[in-house]
Motif scaffolding. Structure first.
Motif, PDB file in Angstrom:
ATOM      1  N   UNK A   1     -11.547  -2.328  -1.776  1.00  0.00           N
ATOM      2  CA  UNK A   1     -10.428  -3.228  -1.500  1.00  0.00           C
ATOM      3  C   UNK A   1      -9.912  -3.033  -0.073  1.00  0.00           C
ATOM      4  N   UNK A   2      -9.841  -1.783   0.372  1.00  0.00           N
ATOM      5  CA  UNK A   2      -9.417  -1.511   1.751  1.00  0.00           C
ATOM      6  C   UNK A   2     -10.398  -2.140   2.727  1.00  0.00           C
ATOM      7  N   UNK A   3     -11.696  -2.100   2.389  1.00  0.00           N
ATOM      8  CA  UNK A   3     -12.709  -2.745   3.230  1.00  0.00           C
ATOM      9  C   UNK A   3     -12.506  -4.254   3.275  1.00  0.00           C
ATOM     10  N   UNK A   4     -12.156  -4.834   2.136  1.00  0.00           N
ATOM     11  CA  UNK A   4     -11.900  -6.273   2.081  1.00  0.00           C
ATOM     12  C   UNK A   4     -10.680  -6.647   2.924  1.00  0.00           C
ATOM     13  N   UNK A   5      -9.674  -5.766   2.937  1.00  0.00           N
ATOM     14  CA  UNK A   5      -8.489  -6.001   3.767  1.00  0.00           C
ATOM     15  C   UNK A   5      -8.858  -5.988   5.244  1.00  0.00           C
ATOM     16  N   UNK A   6      -9.767  -5.078   5.606  1.00  0.00           N
ATOM     17  CA  UNK A   6     -10.203  -4.981   7.005  1.00  0.00           C
ATOM     18  C   UNK A   6     -10.917  -6.265   7.437  1.00  0.00           C
ATOM     19  N   UNK A   7     -11.756  -6.785   6.561  1.00  0.00           N
ATOM     20  CA  UNK A   7     -12.468  -8.030   6.852  1.00  0.00           C
ATOM     21  C   UNK A   7     -11.477  -9.188   7.010  1.00  0.00           C
ATOM     22  N   UNK A   8     -10.424  -9.167   6.192  1.00  0.00           N
ATOM     23  CA  UNK A   8      -9.407 -10.221   6.251  1.00  0.00           C
ATOM     24  C   UNK A   8      -8.403  -9.986   7.378  1.00  0.00           C
ATOM     25  N   UNK A   9      -8.620  -8.906   8.145  1.00  0.00           N
ATOM     26  CA  UNK A   9      -7.733  -8.521   9.249  1.00  0.00           C
ATOM     27  C   UNK A   9      -6.281  -8.387   8.770  1.00  0.00           C
ATOM     28  N   UNK A  10      -6.151  -7.680   7.637  1.00  0.00           N
ATOM     29  CA  UNK A  10      -4.835  -7.456   7.043  1.00  0.00           C
ATOM     30  C   UNK A  10      -4.628  -5.965   6.829  1.00  0.00           C
ATOM     31  N   UNK A  11      -3.380  -5.527   6.972  1.00  0.00           N
ATOM     32  CA  UNK A  11      -3.078  -4.115   6.716  1.00  0.00           C
ATOM     33  C   UNK A  11      -2.080  -3.945   5.571  1.00  0.00           C
ATOM     34  N   UNK A  12      -1.941  -4.998   4.748  1.00  0.00           N
ATOM     35  CA  UNK A  12      -1.025  -4.934   3.601  1.00  0.00           C
ATOM     36  C   UNK A  12      -1.755  -5.363   2.339  1.00  0.00           C
ATOM     37  N   UNK A  13      -1.784  -4.465   1.368  1.00  0.00           N
ATOM     38  CA  UNK A  13      -2.473  -4.788   0.129  1.00  0.00           C
ATOM     39  C   UNK A  13      -1.768  -4.220  -1.083  1.00  0.00           C
ATOM     40  N   UNK A  14      -1.914  -4.916  -2.212  1.00  0.00           N
ATOM     41  CA  UNK A  14      -1.383  -4.454  -3.489  1.00  0.00           C
ATOM     42  C   UNK A  14      -2.516  -4.490  -4.498  1.00  0.00           C
ATOM     43  N   UNK A  15      -2.795  -3.338  -5.103  1.00  0.00           N
ATOM     44  CA  UNK A  15      -3.843  -3.251  -6.118  1.00  0.00           C
ATOM     45  C   UNK A  15      -3.134  -3.069  -7.458  1.00  0.00           C
ATOM     46  N   UNK A  16      -3.348  -4.035  -8.354  1.00  0.00           N
ATOM     47  CA  UNK A  16      -2.652  -4.035  -9.647  1.00  0.00           C
ATOM     48  C   UNK A  16      -3.667  -3.967 -10.777  1.00  0.00           C
ATOM     49  N   UNK A  17      -3.396  -3.095 -11.736  1.00  0.00           N
ATOM     50  CA  UNK A  17      -4.280  -2.981 -12.893  1.00  0.00           C
ATOM     51  C   UNK A  17      -3.472  -2.834 -14.169  1.00  0.00           C
ATOM     52  N   UNK A  18      -4.077  -3.217 -15.287  1.00  0.00           N
ATOM     53  CA  UNK A  18      -3.431  -3.025 -16.587  1.00  0.00           C
ATOM     54  C   UNK A  18      -3.683  -1.621 -17.120  1.00  0.00           C
ATOM     55  N   UNK A  19      -4.562  -0.872 -16.455  1.00  0.00           N
ATOM     56  CA  UNK A  19      -4.883   0.482 -16.914  1.00  0.00           C
ATOM     57  C   UNK A  19      -4.174   1.519 -16.051  1.00  0.00           C
ATOM     58  N   UNK A  20      -4.923   2.423 -15.457  1.00  0.00           N
ATOM     59  CA  UNK A  20      -4.347   3.482 -14.622  1.00  0.00           C
ATOM     60  C   UNK A  20      -5.263   3.744 -13.440  1.00  0.00           C
ATOM     61  N   UNK A  21      -4.818   4.635 -12.555  1.00  0.00           N
ATOM     62  CA  UNK A  21      -5.618   5.019 -11.390  1.00  0.00           C
ATOM     63  C   UNK A  21      -6.026   6.486 -11.526  1.00  0.00           C
ATOM     64  N   UNK A  22      -7.249   6.762 -11.121  1.00  0.00           N
ATOM     65  CA  UNK A  22      -7.689   8.160 -11.126  1.00  0.00           C
ATOM     66  C   UNK A  22      -6.946   8.924 -10.034  1.00  0.00           C
ATOM     67  N   UNK A  23      -6.925  10.239 -10.143  1.00  0.00           N
ATOM     68  CA  UNK A  23      -6.265  11.036  -9.115  1.00  0.00           C
ATOM     69  C   UNK A  23      -6.939  10.849  -7.767  1.00  0.00           C
ATOM     70  N   UNK A  24      -8.255  10.654  -7.783  1.00  0.00           N
ATOM     71  CA  UNK A  24      -8.981  10.427  -6.542  1.00  0.00           C
ATOM     72  C   UNK A  24      -8.543   9.140  -5.869  1.00  0.00           C
TER      73      UNK A  24
END
Length: 314
Positions: free
Chosen positions: A226-249
């Motif tokens: 997703x960060x790579x996709x933001x770079x391609x879109x020349x954006x530095x603001x992103x929100x990643x939303x999930x119905x589950x959880x995020x790993x510690x990594x």
């Protein structure tokens, strides 16, 4: 030291009145805080709802119950004084709480037996206000799970539309018409939606939405993509939303970006809370009004000058 429950406050409060004659509600706080060894943070700790200080509220309820049981008198509004019965019961404090529970139950004789029993059971733990907050919290938490279950029953496309609508409801995009856009399936390039922050679209927030089972979690690799996709879109603001959880990594990686890219992670629990707080797809089921005395109204009335502890009718 934890903040004492209202039933634990009763005996020290009654003893304080026995020593000092009569006190205002506010005059109980400092000596009782010292009695229980509370820190200033504990004294000023507020309910999650923001509706007042916990310790002060529990003092108020402790006094209210003792007043209902006849252990206190109120010679003036807002002034408390120990009654002859209070002095008598203070001589055997180990029985005080049982006495109060029984006396309060008697005053509730017109209510169903189930309510009286519940009052006696709860009398030793939470104040009525805290019971209300606790019940509201349980209802709220059950709604969180309903929200996630409902989302998982919908298509991924509908989830993408939902999160765009949520961010708009939260204030992102302001008054800009059509500020939220859901990307097309054929050309999303790793970005599911976009929020325009200004009329010209110079500022944009890009969104990635993953409708995963709660048993799964989003890993570091997906965040990196997703960060790579933001770079391609020349954006530095992103929100990643999930119905589950995020790993510690994934969490550690997002935190390591150090401002080069502002990336917000919203897991299923936080998502449900936001949807609930901002009322997306929800309606008010019931409104409960709780009223208190208008001090300005009652204080403008002339006080009765009768000195007796017993109320004199007009």
């Amino acid at each position: 030291m934890t903040i004492p429950k209202h039933d634990e406050i009763r005996i020290p409060a009654l003893s304080l009145l026995s020593e000092r004659g009569q006190l205002k509600l506010s005059e109980f706080e400092a000596p009782l805080a010292e009695c229980f060894g509370l820190s200033q943070d504990e004294v000023h700790e507020e309910y999650e709802s923001g509706n007042g200080k916990i310790f002060y509220d529990r003092i108020s309820w402790a006094l209210s119950y003792m007043n209902m049981a006849g252990l206190l008198n109120k010679p003036k509004r807002g002034i408390y004084k120990i009654s002859p019965l209070g002095i008598e019961k203070l001589a055997s404090p180990e029985n005080l709480n049982n006495f109060i529970a029984a006396e309060v139950a008697k005053k509730q004789k017109n209510k169903p037996a189930k309510i009286i029993t519940q009052l006696i059971i709860n009398d030793e733990s939470l104040t009525p206000q805290e019971e209300l907050y606790a019940s509201a919290k349980k209802i709220r938490e059950s709604r969180y799970q309903e929200i996630i279950d409902t989302i998982l029953s919908k298509t991924p496309r509908e989830f993408e539309k939902l999160v765009v609508s949520l961010l708009q409801k939260m204030g992102y995009g302001g008054e800009i018409k059509h500020s939220g856009v859901v990307a097309s399936y054929t050309n999303d390039r790793g970005i599911d939606g976009t929020i325009k922050e200004d009329v010209l679209g110079l500022g944009r927030i890009h969104i990635q939405a993953k409708r995963y089972s709660q048993l799964n979690s989003v890993g570091r690799e997906e965040i990196q993509k997703f960060v790579g996709a933001l770079a391609v879109a020349k954006s530095n603001k992103g929100v990643f939303i999930t119905t589950s959880s995020f790993s510690q990594g994934a969490v550690t990686y997002a935190e390591s970006l150090n401002g080069a890219t502002t990336l917000i992670l919203i897991d299923g629990q936080q998502l449900a809370e936001y949807i609930y707080d901002y009322g997306v797809g929800l309606q008010i089921e019931q409104t409960i009004e709780i009223k208190k005395l208008d001090s300005e109204f009652w204080d403008s009335m002339e006080n009765n000058q009768v000195k007796s502890d017993i109320y004199q009718g007009s």
